[in-house]
Motif scaffolding. Structure first.
Motif, PDB file in Angstrom:
ATOM      1  N   UNK A 154       0.835  -1.336  -0.030  1.00 48.68           N
ATOM      2  CA  UNK A 154       0.328   0.037   0.133  1.00 48.68           C
ATOM      3  C   UNK A 154       0.758   1.376   0.335  1.00 48.68           C
ATOM      4  N   UNK A 155       1.978   0.788   0.656  1.00 45.67           N
ATOM      5  CA  UNK A 155       3.078   2.089   0.860  1.00 45.67           C
ATOM      6  C   UNK A 155       4.254   2.181   0.070  1.00 45.67           C
ATOM      7  N   UNK A 156       4.491   1.268  -1.035  1.00 47.75           N
ATOM      8  CA  UNK A 156       5.196   0.824  -1.744  1.00 47.75           C
ATOM      9  C   UNK A 156       6.927   0.705  -1.076  1.00 47.75           C
ATOM     10  N   UNK A 157       6.786   0.267   0.628  1.00 45.82           N
ATOM     11  CA  UNK A 157       7.705   0.124   0.755  1.00 45.82           C
ATOM     12  C   UNK A 157       8.412  -1.795   0.273  1.00 45.82           C
ATOM     13  N   UNK A 158       7.303  -2.393   0.414  1.00 50.63           N
ATOM     14  CA  UNK A 158       8.369  -3.680  -0.862  1.00 50.63           C
ATOM     15  C   UNK A 158       9.044  -3.815  -1.572  1.00 50.63           C
ATOM     16  N   UNK A 159       9.436  -2.346  -2.280  1.00 51.51           N
ATOM     17  CA  UNK A 159      10.461  -2.862  -3.214  1.00 51.51           C
ATOM     18  C   UNK A 159      11.905  -2.923  -2.399  1.00 51.51           C
ATOM     19  N   UNK A 160      11.636  -2.616  -1.207  1.00 49.83           N
ATOM     20  CA  UNK A 160      13.082  -2.411  -0.562  1.00 49.83           C
ATOM     21  C   UNK A 160      13.862  -4.157  -0.198  1.00 49.83           C
TER      22      UNK A 160
END
Length: 231
Positions: A154-160
């Motif tokens: 939901x906030x794009x944090x998965x790409x980390x």
């Protein structure tokens, strides 16, 4: 526009079918994580500047010619039916520096906008006008790690996550394969949530898909439209 293949495609389709039934969707997502699916296949791409380290170099004529020929045939048919319009860039794709990554894959997402859904920022660095496609790739990933980064969608944090490859590309070829350990079962390819191709054994449906579950070439060309919007 976004394109999805494999595990995330199944989850996104279920999310759309179960719109408003979030509890059921969450249970289905957990079910898919328990019985995690992986798919054989290969992707090839022209990396944008700064992303040349991803993948392995590929011979210009190895595996790329047939995809380009199929694209040229489609363009020739388009010219016959529509004599006016834009028919693609003048530069030859085969002369660019292609790289490749082989599967198995958990998921392959290709975006030119940040949001894949109202609550899914799949490609947080995507820009509509940068002339690139954002490739979000997951290969080997433990189930708990996958569950963790799915909560960050939901906030794009998965790409980390160390299990996610995120890069920008100028052109992309998908060669979808069968499910790992189930050679007679393929995957699903969808665009903006709509199924455009599906492999054998995915689900029963009498309607034919728009495309075959086969090699797919996608390119992006910058500066072909002017968009006006209020400040």
């Amino acid at each position: 526009m976004f394109q999805v293949w494999s595990q995330m495609s199944t989850l996104s389709l279920r999310n759309i079918d179960g719109w408003g039934v979030l509890a059921w969707t969450s249970m289905y997502a957990l079910q898919r994580l328990v019985s995690l699916r992986k798919y054989n296949g290969q992707i090839s791409f022209v990396p944008a500047p700064g992303f040349e380290a991803y993948g392995e170099p590929i011979n210009h004529n190895s595996g790329l010619t047939s995809a380009r020929e199929s694209c040229d045939v489609s363009q020739q048919q388009l010219v016959k039916t529509h004599p006016c319009g834009y028919y693609g860039p003048d530069d030859e794709l085969m002369n660019q520096e292609w790289r490749t990554i082989s599967g198995p894959f958990v998921s392959v997402w290709l975006h030119n906008v940040p949001w894949g859904a109202e609550n899914t920022m799949a490609a947080p660095h995507a820009k509509f006008s940068d002339g690139c496609l954002d490739l979000v790739l997951t290969k080997e990933c433990p189930r708990l790690a996958l569950l963790s980064f799915m909560t960050e969608l939901s906030n794009g944090g998965h790409v980390k996550s160390p299990h996610v490859m995120y890069l920008k590309v100028k052109a992309f070829i998908l060669e979808p394969g069968d499910r790992v350990k189930e050679p007679n079962v393929g995957g699903i390819i969808d665009v903006d949530g709509e199924v455009v191709a599906r492999g054998n054994g995915t689900y029963k449906c009498e309607e034919k898909t728009l495309m075959a579950y086969d090699k797919l070439l996608i390119t992006v060309n910058q500066g072909l439209a002017t968009v006006f919007s209020p400040m």
